[in-house]
Design an enzyme around this catalytic site. Structure first.
Site, PDB file in Angstrom:
ATOM      1  N   SER A   1       1.673  -9.680  -0.962  1.00 43.50           N
ATOM      2  CA  SER A   1       1.350  -8.255  -0.820  1.00 43.50           C
ATOM      3  C   SER A   1       1.710  -7.661   0.537  1.00 43.50           C
ATOM      4  O   SER A   1       1.938  -6.462   0.638  1.00 43.50           O
ATOM      5  CB  SER A   1      -0.132  -8.028  -1.112  1.00 43.50           C
TER       6      SER A   1
ATOM      7  N   GLU B   1     -10.389   7.491   4.070  1.00 37.07           N
ATOM      8  CA  GLU B   1     -11.068   6.634   5.023  1.00 37.07           C
ATOM      9  C   GLU B   1     -10.230   5.371   5.172  1.00 37.07           C
ATOM     10  O   GLU B   1      -9.348   5.093   4.354  1.00 37.07           O
ATOM     11  CB  GLU B   1     -12.463   6.244   4.515  1.00 37.07           C
TER      12      GLU B   1
ATOM     13  N   LYS C   1       0.809  -1.223   0.000  1.00 38.43           N
ATOM     14  CA  LYS C   1       0.000   0.000   0.000  1.00 38.43           C
ATOM     15  C   LYS C   1       0.844   1.276   0.000  1.00 38.43           C
ATOM     16  O   LYS C   1       0.424   2.294  -0.524  1.00 38.43           O
ATOM     17  CB  LYS C   1      -0.963   0.010   1.181  1.00 38.43           C
TER      18      LYS C   1
HETATM   19  C1  LIG Z   1      -5.211  -3.895   1.493  1.00 39.42           C
HETATM   20  C2  LIG Z   1      -4.468  -5.120   1.225  1.00 39.42           C
HETATM   21  C3  LIG Z   1      -4.810  -5.987   0.155  1.00 39.42           C
HETATM   22  C4  LIG Z   1      -6.002  -5.767  -0.726  1.00 39.42           C
HETATM   23  O1  LIG Z   1      -5.976  -4.611  -1.506  1.00 39.42           O
HETATM   24  P1  LIG Z   1      -5.712  -4.664  -3.081  1.00 39.42           P
HETATM   25  O2  LIG Z   1      -6.049  -3.287  -3.520  1.00 39.42           O
HETATM   26  O3  LIG Z   1      -6.624  -5.699  -3.674  1.00 39.42           O
HETATM   27  O4  LIG Z   1      -4.296  -5.014  -3.285  1.00 39.42           O
HETATM   28  C5  LIG Z   1      -4.020  -7.095  -0.069  1.00 39.42           C
HETATM   29  N1  LIG Z   1      -2.960  -7.375   0.723  1.00 39.42           N
HETATM   30  C6  LIG Z   1      -2.609  -6.588   1.755  1.00 39.42           C
HETATM   31  C7  LIG Z   1      -1.428  -6.967   2.574  1.00 39.42           C
HETATM   32  C8  LIG Z   1      -3.339  -5.441   2.045  1.00 39.42           C
HETATM   33  O5  LIG Z   1      -2.997  -4.664   3.084  1.00 39.42           O
END
Ligand SMILES: *Cc1c(COP(=O)(O)O)cnc(C)c1O
Length: 420
Positions: free
Chosen positions: A398, A133, A111
């Site tokens: 992610s 938000e 993010k």
């Molecule tokens: C917020 C988040 C997601 C989901 O958001 P996307 O916009 O679909 O990437 C996925 N993995 C993590 C670690 C997150 O914090």
């Protein structure tokens, strides 16, 4: 020796002048085929048009690109590594599994890639405040981090129910200097927080910037957030080629709003690589038990954009559920809907139980605790690896799972005794 006249070569010239797929969409009004666009009140449209013009001008400037690249390297710690999961791959005895380690990006998830981009844009546009938000608090923490770096005040709107539930993230935001605005309307969760943040933004759209947390919302956000996340795919492609001499056969990412998936997909859109988006199947296939919008949803418009969504009988956004709060969204970004519809991506699912199992499996076998969101991608990749023993799979990991450990041990302690 062969020589070619320009006319003999015309077909390959035509092919070369075709833009790569990520530059073909969206169009000037933000449409990815039928999806995307901007469906918002006129006063907000004026602001979005201004952000769009500002972004289109600034994103091509040398200074902006140079500063963002420097931030990526020195503040965020990029490039994040690509890692071969030897133990996991041996255990499955199927495809070779690799991870793009966004869990090692500063603040522990992908993010920050778009939050640093949005905050840098705010600086160039002369904005004095960042507004957003947050649901589970991940976007809030990433934006608070960016705000601290740039010295721009951050205002995060959060439902009172979420504030109580996500205490550690609320504390992080406060330590980082952000103002957390509690929202007491309605169900006191994400939807009310969105309304509250929009109202705050509309009171002062000239000197503040609304920062959306994924590739969703009205144009230009799906475009901008994808461009800020594309660094993941660009790095991963280069790193994978350098490690193996080839492209991966498969790229796998979890899909909530779709930003981490778009980031890594964008690096491989024009390659002969299968792209898999993984949606949360939660407790099962019944409406309300999952958040698999591309899998079970229909076309519709919400939160200012047209996409595929989970709707109730009245056409309103349906209640959704996933063990991973970051995937818990009743729609998904318009480009995800577009890529699925044209057949460029494959959309699969992983259930809560599969994700929890993958969470422990990766922790035990590789010493990497994944975020519950990312664990969905890992679970799907493990299934795929068994079906495709001769192939390579690159997962976008992610985020890291530190935020999830108390919840997991509280609710799923039986897995802790399992042998992996
Ligand atoms: C917020 C988040 C997601 C989901 O958001 P996307 O916009 O679909 O990437 C996925 N993995 C993590 C670690 C997150 O914090």
């Amino acid at each position: 020796m062969s020589t070619q006249t320009p006319s003999q070569n015309s077909s390959s010239c035509a092919a070369r002048t075709q833009f790569p797929l990520h530059r073909q969409v969206p169009d000037a009004r933000g449409f990815f085929g039928p999806f995307g666009g901007s469906f918002i009140p006129p006063e907000l449209q004026t602001q979005m048009d201004e952000i769009d013009r500002g972004y289109q001008r600034i994103c091509r400037s040398y200074d902006f690109i140079h500063e963002l690249r420097s931030i990526r390297k020195h503040f965020q710690g990029r490039p994040t590594p690509v890692y071969y999961c030897k133990n996991l791959s041996n255990k499955i005895d199927g495809a070779r599994i690799y991870l793009k380690r966004e869990d090692l990006n500063h603040s522990g998830a992908h993010k920050l890639n778009h939050c640093m981009g949005e905050a840098l844009l705010a600086k160039y546009l002369g904005k004095k405040k960042l507004i957003a938000e947050t649901g589970a608090g991940q976007h809030g923490v990433a934006l608070a981090t960016a705000g601290a770096y740039f010295g721009i005040p951050v205002e995060i709107h959060m439902g009172e129910v979420d504030i109580a539930k996500e205490h550690p993230n609320v504390v992080r935001m406060k330590i980082l200097g952000a103002e957390v605005v509690p929202v007491s309307a309605g169900l006191r969760t994400l939807k009310e927080a969105v309304d509250s943040a929009f109202q705050a933004y509309l009171k002062d759209p000239i000197s503040s910037l609304y920062c959306i947390g994924s590739v969703v919302g009205p144009h230009p956000f799906p475009l901008m957030v994808r461009e800020f996340q594309r660094v993941v795919g660009i790095e991963a492609r280069e790193q994978f080629m350098e490690m193996t001499g080839e492209l991966p056969d498969n790229v796998v990412a979890c899909v909530g709003g779709g930003s981490n998936a778009m980031g890594i997909f964008a690096g491989f859109l024009d390659d002969p690589v299968e792209l898999h988006g993984v949606e949360p199947l939660g407790r099962g296939t019944k409406l309300g038990d999952h958040a698999a919008s591309l899998t079970y949803g229909t076309e519709g418009t919400m939160h200012g954009f047209h996409s595929i969504m989970l709707a109730d009988a009245q056409g309103n956004p349906a209640p959704v559920y996933s063990v991973a709060s970051g995937l818990d969204y009743p729609s998904t970004g318009p480009e995800q809907a577009y890529l699925k519809t044209i057949g460029r991506t494959i959309v699969g699912t992983a259930s809560d139980d599969e994700a929890i199992d993958a969470f422990f499996c990766l922790s035990r076998l590789e010493g990497i605790i994944p975020a519950l969101e990312s664990a969905h991608a890992v679970a799907y990749a493990i299934k795929l690896a068994k079906e495709r023993p001769t192939q390579d799979i690159l997962i976008n990991l992610s985020g890291r799972g530190d935020k999830d450990i108390d919840f997991v041990m509280d609710k799923y302690s039986s897995y802790a005794d399992k042998k992996y």
